[in-house]
Write a protein that holds these residues in place. Sequence first.
Motif, PDB file in Angstrom:
ATOM      1  N   ASN A  52     -30.070  21.568  77.543  1.00 53.67           N
ATOM      2  CA  ASN A  52     -29.477  22.307  76.432  1.00 53.67           C
ATOM      3  C   ASN A  52     -30.506  22.363  75.298  1.00 53.67           C
ATOM      4  OD1 ASN A  52     -27.917  23.412  74.423  1.00 53.67           O
ATOM      5  ND2 ASN A  52     -26.434  21.730  74.315  1.00 53.67           N
ATOM      6  N   PRO A  53     -31.060  23.526  74.983  1.00 51.29           N
ATOM      7  CA  PRO A  53     -32.116  23.598  73.964  1.00 51.29           C
ATOM      8  C   PRO A  53     -31.588  23.641  72.533  1.00 51.29           C
ATOM      9  CG  PRO A  53     -31.765  25.763  74.897  1.00 51.29           C
ATOM     10  CD  PRO A  53     -30.831  24.828  75.626  1.00 51.29           C
TER      11      PRO A  53
ATOM     12  N   ASP B 203     -41.109  21.186  74.290  1.00 55.43           N
ATOM     13  CA  ASP B 203     -40.800  22.250  73.350  1.00 55.43           C
ATOM     14  C   ASP B 203     -42.050  22.845  72.707  1.00 55.43           C
ATOM     15  OD1 ASP B 203     -38.161  21.888  73.885  1.00 55.43           O
ATOM     16  OD2 ASP B 203     -37.793  20.583  72.140  1.00 55.43           O
TER      17      ASP B 203
ATOM     18  N   GLY C 193     -28.211  30.333  78.279  1.00 58.81           N
ATOM     19  CA  GLY C 193     -28.654  29.486  77.188  1.00 58.81           C
ATOM     20  C   GLY C 193     -29.352  28.217  77.611  1.00 58.81           C
TER      21      GLY C 193
ATOM     22  N   GLY D 298     -26.565  25.888  67.331  1.00 64.19           N
ATOM     23  CA  GLY D 298     -27.187  24.807  68.097  1.00 64.19           C
ATOM     24  C   GLY D 298     -27.918  23.824  67.200  1.00 64.19           C
ATOM     25  N   GLN D 299     -28.661  24.352  66.241  1.00 66.00           N
ATOM     26  CA  GLN D 299     -29.363  23.481  65.301  1.00 66.00           C
ATOM     27  C   GLN D 299     -28.388  22.709  64.435  1.00 66.00           C
ATOM     28  OE1 GLN D 299     -32.194  25.870  63.141  1.00 66.00           O
ATOM     29  NE2 GLN D 299     -33.119  26.698  65.009  1.00 66.00           N
TER      30      GLN D 299
ATOM     31  N   ARG E  53     -30.437  26.086  70.728  1.00 63.63           N
ATOM     32  CA  ARG E  53     -31.052  27.193  70.002  1.00 63.63           C
ATOM     33  C   ARG E  53     -30.062  27.840  69.046  1.00 63.63           C
ATOM     34  NH1 ARG E  53     -33.716  29.525  75.364  1.00 63.63           N
ATOM     35  NH2 ARG E  53     -35.716  28.448  75.330  1.00 63.63           N
ATOM     36  N   GLY E  54     -30.587  28.609  68.130  1.00 66.89           N
ATOM     37  CA  GLY E  54     -29.757  29.368  67.215  1.00 66.89           C
ATOM     38  C   GLY E  54     -29.216  28.512  66.083  1.00 66.89           C
TER      39      GLY E  54
ATOM     40  N   THR F   7     -27.115  19.583  66.371  1.00 68.97           N
ATOM     41  CA  THR F   7     -28.052  18.463  66.418  1.00 68.97           C
ATOM     42  C   THR F   7     -28.207  17.809  65.047  1.00 68.97           C
ATOM     43  OG1 THR F   7     -29.934  19.973  66.076  1.00 68.97           O
ATOM     44  CG2 THR F   7     -29.328  19.448  68.344  1.00 68.97           C
TER      45      THR F   7
ATOM     46  N   ILE G   6     -35.425  33.552  78.523  1.00 68.74           N
ATOM     47  CA  ILE G   6     -35.783  34.729  77.732  1.00 68.74           C
ATOM     48  C   ILE G   6     -36.898  35.515  78.400  1.00 68.74           C
ATOM     49  CG2 ILE G   6     -36.719  35.474  75.498  1.00 68.74           C
ATOM     50  CD1 ILE G   6     -35.411  33.061  74.240  1.00 68.74           C
TER      51      ILE G   6
ATOM     52  N   SER H 150     -37.707  29.375  81.070  1.00 69.99           N
ATOM     53  CA  SER H 150     -37.129  30.089  79.942  1.00 69.99           C
ATOM     54  C   SER H 150     -36.213  31.203  80.420  1.00 69.99           C
ATOM     55  CB  SER H 150     -38.241  30.695  79.080  1.00 69.99           C
ATOM     56  OG  SER H 150     -37.693  31.506  78.065  1.00 69.99           O
TER      57      SER H 150
END
Length: 337
Positions: free
Chosen positions: A103-104, A40, A65, A110-111, A106-107, A114, A51, A49
Amino acid sequence: MRTPIVSKNRTKYGSLENPSGVEKANSTHSELDSANHDQDSSSMSDCESSISGPCNDPLPSLYDGLIRLQEGDRVFNLINRRLVSGLGAVGRSQAEIVAIHKNPFRGVMGQARTQSFQIFEKAMANKCGGISNLKFAWYAGSKQELCKIVEQGFGKPDDNGLYGRGVCFSPDDSPLDCLKDSVIDEDGMRHMLMCRLILGKTEVVHPGSDQYHPSSEEFDSGVDNLTMPKKYIVWCTNMNTHILPEYIISFKAPSASNGFAGVQDSSLRPTSPWMPFPTLISVLSKFLPPTTIALISKYYRDHKEKKIPRPELIQRVRQIAGDKLLISAIKSYRTRK
């Protein structure tokens, strides 16, 4: 290039389920966490990525995603070794990893997932004397189902009549046990999800149980066996707080008809002559609870009514009773004869 599931350098890799192994569970979790942190904090290539644009890889990401891990990545190698050790000799020679997607988280959502998982892990550790019983485990399904789980979480518990009404996983060292639940997609690939689970204190859930929550406040999740579990059961009330879906592994493997999904240690397979199922059920009733015997009897009736073929009946009975008990029952039958 697709990566065969073969390990040339047989580095000792302790089982995540065996705290006394060469590498303890906590150290392996730390290794994955460390690898994730390094990944990361470094700049990602176009192939890593979703993106930064398309890459020339012939296999696109499962959805935008996810992050495609590259061959040689530390996490890729760790998961590869887990799959190698779990699939056995036939798997090593007949299966190949095509891709691993991360699975990152993100957003904002997502945060939040975790952070929620971390909060519940700490709460479980406080409840259980400092041990949250964190495990890695496998879950198989269709590509669409697994992508939806990664994106939105688990939407419904399993209800297959085997281990109550929860979400059922296979331990990280037993991917073969859940391979039969995988679905071959349009590209001929299977997909499995690697998750972290917060199990807390486990209790035995017998096949045929209609349980859908812990039997008391003392327990938090279920297993099929306390000493050597092959199934973890996370109840539906906890399925989106105690499960963290981290990786989707895409691979090619032979179909169950070719014997791959049913591969077990040949030394433990029942190989006796024909034994009447009513007699087998009678013998098993001395060792298994009534709910389990009722489930076996149901499958036997389904077979007599031609709803399921005999090989499927045998496979289900083996899954429920276990080969060791079946071998014992067969030997007992031979002795009486």
